[in-house]
Scaffold this motif. Structure first.
Motif, mmCIF file in Angstrom:
data_model
loop_
_atom_site.group_PDB
_atom_site.id
_atom_site.type_symbol
_atom_site.label_atom_id
_atom_site.label_comp_id
_atom_site.label_asym_id
_atom_site.label_seq_id
_atom_site.Cartn_x
_atom_site.Cartn_y
_atom_site.Cartn_z
ATOM 1 N N HIS A 205 -85.224 36.191 -65.000
ATOM 2 C CA HIS A 205 -83.934 36.461 -65.635
ATOM 3 C C HIS A 205 -83.879 35.799 -67.009
ATOM 4 C CE1 HIS A 205 -82.858 32.381 -64.374
ATOM 5 N NE2 HIS A 205 -83.179 32.719 -63.125
ATOM 6 N N ARG A 206 -82.773 35.952 -67.666
ATOM 7 C CA ARG A 206 -82.648 35.513 -69.058
ATOM 8 C C ARG A 206 -82.814 34.004 -69.229
ATOM 9 N NH1 ARG A 206 -78.092 37.798 -69.942
ATOM 10 N NH2 ARG A 206 -79.153 39.762 -70.362
ATOM 11 N N HIS A 209 -86.953 33.143 -68.287
ATOM 12 C CA HIS A 209 -88.079 33.943 -68.766
ATOM 13 C C HIS A 209 -89.009 33.140 -69.671
ATOM 14 C CE1 HIS A 209 -85.744 34.478 -72.535
ATOM 15 N NE2 HIS A 209 -86.922 34.629 -73.072
ATOM 16 N N PHE A 231 -89.525 42.447 -68.550
ATOM 17 C CA PHE A 231 -88.120 42.046 -68.479
ATOM 18 C C PHE A 231 -87.520 41.913 -69.878
ATOM 19 C CE2 PHE A 231 -85.111 38.565 -69.024
ATOM 20 C CZ PHE A 231 -84.059 39.014 -68.233
ATOM 21 N N ILE A 232 -88.253 41.262 -70.781
ATOM 22 C CA ILE A 232 -87.751 41.046 -72.138
ATOM 23 C C ILE A 232 -87.512 42.382 -72.841
ATOM 24 C CG2 ILE A 232 -88.359 40.149 -74.422
ATOM 25 C CD1 ILE A 232 -89.865 37.890 -72.973
ATOM 26 N N LYS A 234 -86.693 45.149 -71.636
ATOM 27 C CA LYS A 234 -85.476 45.783 -71.128
ATOM 28 C C LYS A 234 -84.242 45.011 -71.569
ATOM 29 C CE LYS A 234 -87.719 47.711 -66.998
ATOM 30 N NZ LYS A 234 -87.808 47.664 -65.523
ATOM 31 N N ASP A 235 -84.324 43.705 -71.496
ATOM 32 C CA ASP A 235 -83.170 42.865 -71.823
ATOM 33 C C ASP A 235 -82.807 42.947 -73.294
ATOM 34 O OD1 ASP A 235 -81.242 41.009 -70.731
ATOM 35 O OD2 ASP A 235 -82.229 39.426 -71.889
ATOM 36 N N ILE A 236 -83.797 43.140 -74.137
ATOM 37 C CA ILE A 236 -83.558 43.146 -75.583
ATOM 38 C C ILE A 236 -82.819 44.402 -76.033
ATOM 39 C CG2 ILE A 236 -85.617 44.341 -76.429
ATOM 40 C CD1 ILE A 236 -85.975 42.074 -78.442
ATOM 41 N N GLN A 237 -82.684 45.382 -75.143
ATOM 42 C CA GLN A 237 -81.930 46.581 -75.480
ATOM 43 C C GLN A 237 -80.451 46.273 -75.691
ATOM 44 O OE1 GLN A 237 -83.370 49.497 -76.099
ATOM 45 N NE2 GLN A 237 -85.384 48.652 -75.575
ATOM 46 N N ASP A 238 -80.000 45.138 -75.181
ATOM 47 C CA ASP A 238 -78.626 44.682 -75.410
ATOM 48 C C ASP A 238 -78.586 43.940 -76.739
ATOM 49 O OD1 ASP A 238 -76.169 43.307 -75.453
ATOM 50 O OD2 ASP A 238 -76.106 43.195 -73.267
ATOM 51 N N TYR A 241 -78.358 40.096 -77.219
ATOM 52 C CA TYR A 241 -79.425 39.151 -76.909
ATOM 53 C C TYR A 241 -80.587 39.230 -77.887
ATOM 54 C CZ TYR A 241 -76.801 39.092 -72.574
ATOM 55 O OH TYR A 241 -75.789 39.001 -71.654
ATOM 56 N N TYR A 245 -84.152 36.432 -78.926
ATOM 57 C CA TYR A 245 -85.551 36.861 -78.838
ATOM 58 C C TYR A 245 -86.228 36.832 -80.212
ATOM 59 C CZ TYR A 245 -84.707 38.254 -74.021
ATOM 60 O OH TYR A 245 -84.414 38.238 -72.680
#
Length: 453
Positions: A205-206, A209, A231-232, A234-238, A241, A245
């Motif tokens: 998770h964030r 990671h 994971f990163i 996918k998460d960086i699409q927000d 966040y 990164y």
């Protein structure tokens, strides 16, 4: 949970200090260091209670202060709370596979890992004392078959166990030294190794990671490395966040880091209208100091190359119907804020490259003129004007001259509009404004004649 702490002792003369639990992010809600009720002021600087360079996720770690009344001394050590949410997303059956969490005898452990780390406690704010440093050891009772075999095996432990020539083999114990901020996520690392492949990704998770990425590289676990990067990505699409990164991977040279930075730039370009502009104190100077709330602005973390790429991608369509005047204006304001915040590391060539991609919102004469004035002021204040191509100057002056010619301005208003522009630009500006005004009057006159006919 099958891990234990061995205390690192540090003596100090603080009388009447009983066992008190302090969170790394602040003090216990119940007690002060002398055992009295906690009346800490609301505006106390909580960050001064932190341990070393621990990150925000480390606030779950506890500092234990033990008082020895016989010796009139204290010992300090860290302890991870029993509550650990990292594995709660696993199914009940998968949780039963986390056998390293059981007692040594119950789990039939055949290998031990000792994780050593240092910590530093800031006591100056808390007690008026010098900082305390200590060492901690966390012990894990694990299983060789899990560490060194299977799709998630550790190359580090595989080589160690296959060789049998290392000193660790004699006592079935590995001793590793890790940074304190990484150590506290070693539990998650073991959970990942023990969890079934179908569910292990749920443990990333964030907030863990980055430590897991470090541990994957340290212990040579390619599968974990791949899953963290997935994971990163996918998460960086927000967009919310992206900044963290960019900061984390901005100076990393490997291929995966470069792919993450490229992806971050693409996300920014797609969501450019959601990027917060940098705000500045309105003291009249074109390079005024920025407001204190700009730390949250994504623009502060973007490198010049990435920002230019974002602007280029966002404005590459020349169809003027794609963006409204407000949206064009928003992109221009992003550029203006970026120039002001980063001007010391930029030059005239970069200014030209960015401005060449901008669309001033000529559908709104006031907005276009105001934005053009800001860009002309920056150009003059930074000394870039002498190197900026005439076409760029003309483009900006055209927008500002239309604003001046279309609006009535008293003498003091004209002065405010032009006080931070160079004399040459002001001269050219008013010449163009007069010509624009004359053309407007001629069109109105022709229209009037046509109506009378």
């Amino acid at each position: 949970m099958n891990s234990s702490n061995n205390n690192g002792n540090n003596d100090d003369d603080i009388p009447y200090l009983h066992r008190v639990v302090l969170e790394a992010g602040g003090m216990s809600d119940d007690l002060n260091v002398d055992g009295s009720p906690n009346d800490v002021a609301e505006d106390a600087n909580v960050s001064d209670w932190s341990i070393g360079s621990s990150s925000e996720e480390d606030v779950i770690d506890h500092l234990l202060i033990d008082y020895d009344s016989d010796e009139d001394s204290i010992s300090l050590h860290l302890e991870k709370p029993i509550i650990d949410d990292s594995f709660h997303d696993l199914s009940d059956e998968s949780k039963q596979l986390l056998t390293w969490r059981l007692d040594k005898d119950e789990s039939f452990s055949d290998w031990t890992i000792e994780v050593h780390y240092e910590y530093e406690l800031n006591l100056e704010f808390m007690m008026g004392e010098q900082n305390k440093k200590g060492r901690e050891v966390k012990t894990y009772h694990v299983h060789k078959v899990t560490l060194a075999t299977g799709p998630k095996k550790s190359g580090y432990f595989e080589a160690l166990l296959k060789s049998g020539q290392f000193s660790e083999s004699s006592n079935s114990t590995s001793v590793v030294e890790l940074p304190s901020g990484i150590t506290h996520d070693f539990d998650d690392f073991l959970d990942y190794l023990y969890a079934p492949p179908s569910e292990c990704k749920r443990l990333i998770h964030r907030y863990n990671h980055s430590p897991l990425l470090h541990l994957a590289k340290y212990f040579l676990v390619p599968r974990l490395l791949e899953d963290v990067y997935d994971f990163i990505k996918k998460d960086i699409q927000d967009i919310g966040y992206v900044k963290e990164y960019l900061i984390e991977f901005g100076n990393v040279e490997d291929d995966e880091a470069k792919e993450i930075i490229t992806l971050a730039a693409s996300v920014c370009a797609t969501n450019i209208l959601h990027i917060k502009p940098i705000e500045y104190v309105n003291d009249g100077h074109p390079l005024a100091h920025c407001n204190n709330n700009n730390e949250s602005s994504l623009l502060t973390a973007l490198s010049p190359a990435i920002f230019l790429h974002i602007i280029t991608e966002a404005t590459k369509s020349k169809n003027s119907t794609n963006l409204s005047a407000d949206n064009d204006g928003h992109i221009c304001r992003l550029a203006i804020g970026y120039f002001k915040f980063h001007h010391n590391s930029l030059n005239s060539n970069y200014f030209v490259a960015v401005v060449s991609e901008l669309f001033l919102p000529f559908r709104d004469i006031f907005m276009a003129g105001t934005l053009a004035r800001s860009l002309l002021e920056i150009m003059n204040a930074t000394g870039w004007e002498k190197d900026v191509h005439r076409d760029i100057k003309q483009y900006l002056m055209s927008a500002l001259s239309k604003y001046i010619s279309m609006e009535y301005h008293a003498a003091d208003g004209i002065f405010k509009l032009t006080q931070f522009l160079s004399k040459r630009v002001v001269s050219d500006l008013f010449t163009e404004a007069l010509n624009a005004k004359k053309e407007l009057e001629d069109r109105l006159h022709e229209s009037s004649d046509s109506d009378s006919d």
